[in-house]
Design a protein around this motif. Structure first.
Motif, PDB file in Angstrom:
ATOM      1  N   LEU A  11       4.307 -45.605 -21.784  1.00 26.09           N
ATOM      2  CA  LEU A  11       5.339 -46.502 -21.265  1.00 26.09           C
ATOM      3  C   LEU A  11       6.503 -46.594 -22.245  1.00 26.09           C
ATOM      4  CD1 LEU A  11       3.283 -49.410 -19.667  1.00 26.09           C
ATOM      5  CD2 LEU A  11       4.713 -47.742 -18.511  1.00 26.09           C
ATOM      6  N   TYR A  12       6.196 -46.603 -23.531  1.00 26.17           N
ATOM      7  CA  TYR A  12       7.267 -46.603 -24.531  1.00 26.17           C
ATOM      8  C   TYR A  12       8.100 -45.331 -24.439  1.00 26.17           C
ATOM      9  CZ  TYR A  12       5.417 -50.752 -26.830  1.00 26.17           C
ATOM     10  OH  TYR A  12       5.003 -52.017 -27.098  1.00 26.17           O
ATOM     11  N   VAL A  17      13.093 -42.393 -22.535  1.00 24.78           N
ATOM     12  CA  VAL A  17      13.743 -41.412 -21.662  1.00 24.78           C
ATOM     13  C   VAL A  17      14.797 -42.096 -20.785  1.00 24.78           C
ATOM     14  CG1 VAL A  17      13.349 -39.866 -19.694  1.00 24.78           C
ATOM     15  CG2 VAL A  17      11.848 -39.778 -21.683  1.00 24.78           C
ATOM     16  N   ILE A  18      14.459 -43.239 -20.242  1.00 18.96           N
ATOM     17  CA  ILE A  18      15.429 -43.981 -19.425  1.00 18.96           C
ATOM     18  C   ILE A  18      16.630 -44.391 -20.269  1.00 18.96           C
ATOM     19  CG2 ILE A  18      15.776 -46.129 -18.140  1.00 18.96           C
ATOM     20  CD1 ILE A  18      12.807 -45.811 -17.236  1.00 18.96           C
ATOM     21  N   GLU A  25      24.972 -41.592 -19.531  1.00 22.34           N
ATOM     22  CA  GLU A  25      25.771 -42.143 -18.441  1.00 22.34           C
ATOM     23  C   GLU A  25      26.891 -43.047 -18.953  1.00 22.34           C
ATOM     24  OE1 GLU A  25      23.969 -45.100 -15.604  1.00 22.34           O
ATOM     25  OE2 GLU A  25      23.680 -43.253 -14.461  1.00 22.34           O
ATOM     26  N   LEU A  26      26.618 -43.827 -19.977  1.00 18.54           N
ATOM     27  CA  LEU A  26      27.567 -44.839 -20.447  1.00 18.54           C
ATOM     28  C   LEU A  26      28.453 -44.392 -21.606  1.00 18.54           C
ATOM     29  CD1 LEU A  26      25.223 -47.948 -20.409  1.00 18.54           C
ATOM     30  CD2 LEU A  26      27.108 -47.492 -18.857  1.00 18.54           C
ATOM     31  N   PHE A  37      21.584 -49.083 -25.920  1.00 14.79           N
ATOM     32  CA  PHE A  37      20.547 -48.203 -25.408  1.00 14.79           C
ATOM     33  C   PHE A  37      20.060 -47.219 -26.472  1.00 14.79           C
ATOM     34  CE2 PHE A  37      22.073 -49.723 -21.293  1.00 14.79           C
ATOM     35  CZ  PHE A  37      20.867 -49.984 -20.679  1.00 14.79           C
ATOM     36  N   ILE A  38      20.913 -46.861 -27.414  1.00 15.94           N
ATOM     37  CA  ILE A  38      20.460 -46.045 -28.550  1.00 15.94           C
ATOM     38  C   ILE A  38      19.412 -46.819 -29.348  1.00 15.94           C
ATOM     39  CG2 ILE A  38      21.151 -45.067 -30.776  1.00 15.94           C
ATOM     40  CD1 ILE A  38      23.807 -44.274 -29.447  1.00 15.94           C
ATOM     41  N   PHE A  39      19.684 -48.100 -29.558  1.00  9.11           N
ATOM     42  CA  PHE A  39      18.727 -48.956 -30.260  1.00  9.11           C
ATOM     43  C   PHE A  39      17.397 -49.006 -29.507  1.00  9.11           C
ATOM     44  CE2 PHE A  39      16.875 -53.238 -30.657  1.00  9.11           C
ATOM     45  CZ  PHE A  39      16.547 -53.210 -31.995  1.00  9.11           C
ATOM     46  N   PHE A  40      17.452 -49.196 -28.171  1.00  9.74           N
ATOM     47  CA  PHE A  40      16.232 -49.227 -27.375  1.00  9.74           C
ATOM     48  C   PHE A  40      15.470 -47.912 -27.477  1.00  9.74           C
ATOM     49  CE2 PHE A  40      18.140 -52.551 -24.330  1.00  9.74           C
ATOM     50  CZ  PHE A  40      17.594 -53.582 -25.052  1.00  9.74           C
TER      51      PHE A  40
END
Length: 67
Positions: A11-12, A17-18, A25-26, A37-40
Motif C-alpha cells: 500500500l505504501y 506511485v500515485i 501532472e502538476l 507530492f514529492i514529500f509523500f
C-alpha cells in the motif's frame, strides 16, 4: 498477521506511485503542490523499506523460536 503486514507494505508503494503520477501532472501547473507530492512519495518509499525490514526481522525471529 504476516500477510497483513505484507499487504500494508505494498500500500505504501501504491501511494508512492500515485504521488509520482500527480507530480508529473502538476509539475508545470503548480510546483508547490508538486513538492508536497514529492514529500509523500519519499515518505512512502521510506515507510515501505522500513516496514519490509521490520517484517523480515519479525519473520526471522519467529522462525528461530520454532523448534
Amino acid at each position: 498477521m504476516i500477510k497483513i503486514l505484507r499487504y500494508t507494505e505494498y500500500l505504501y508503494l501504491a501511494v508512492a506511485v500515485i504521488s509520482l503520477y500527480k507530480i508529473g501532472e502538476l509539475w508545470s501547473i503548480d510546483r508547490n503542490q508538486a513538492y508536497i507530492f514529492i514529500f509523500f512519495a519519499v515518505v512512502s518509499v521510506a515507510m515501505f523499506l522500513f516496514r519490509r525490514n521490520y517484517r523480515k526481522r519479525f519473520e526471522n525471529r519467529r522462525d528461530q523460536e520454532k523448534p
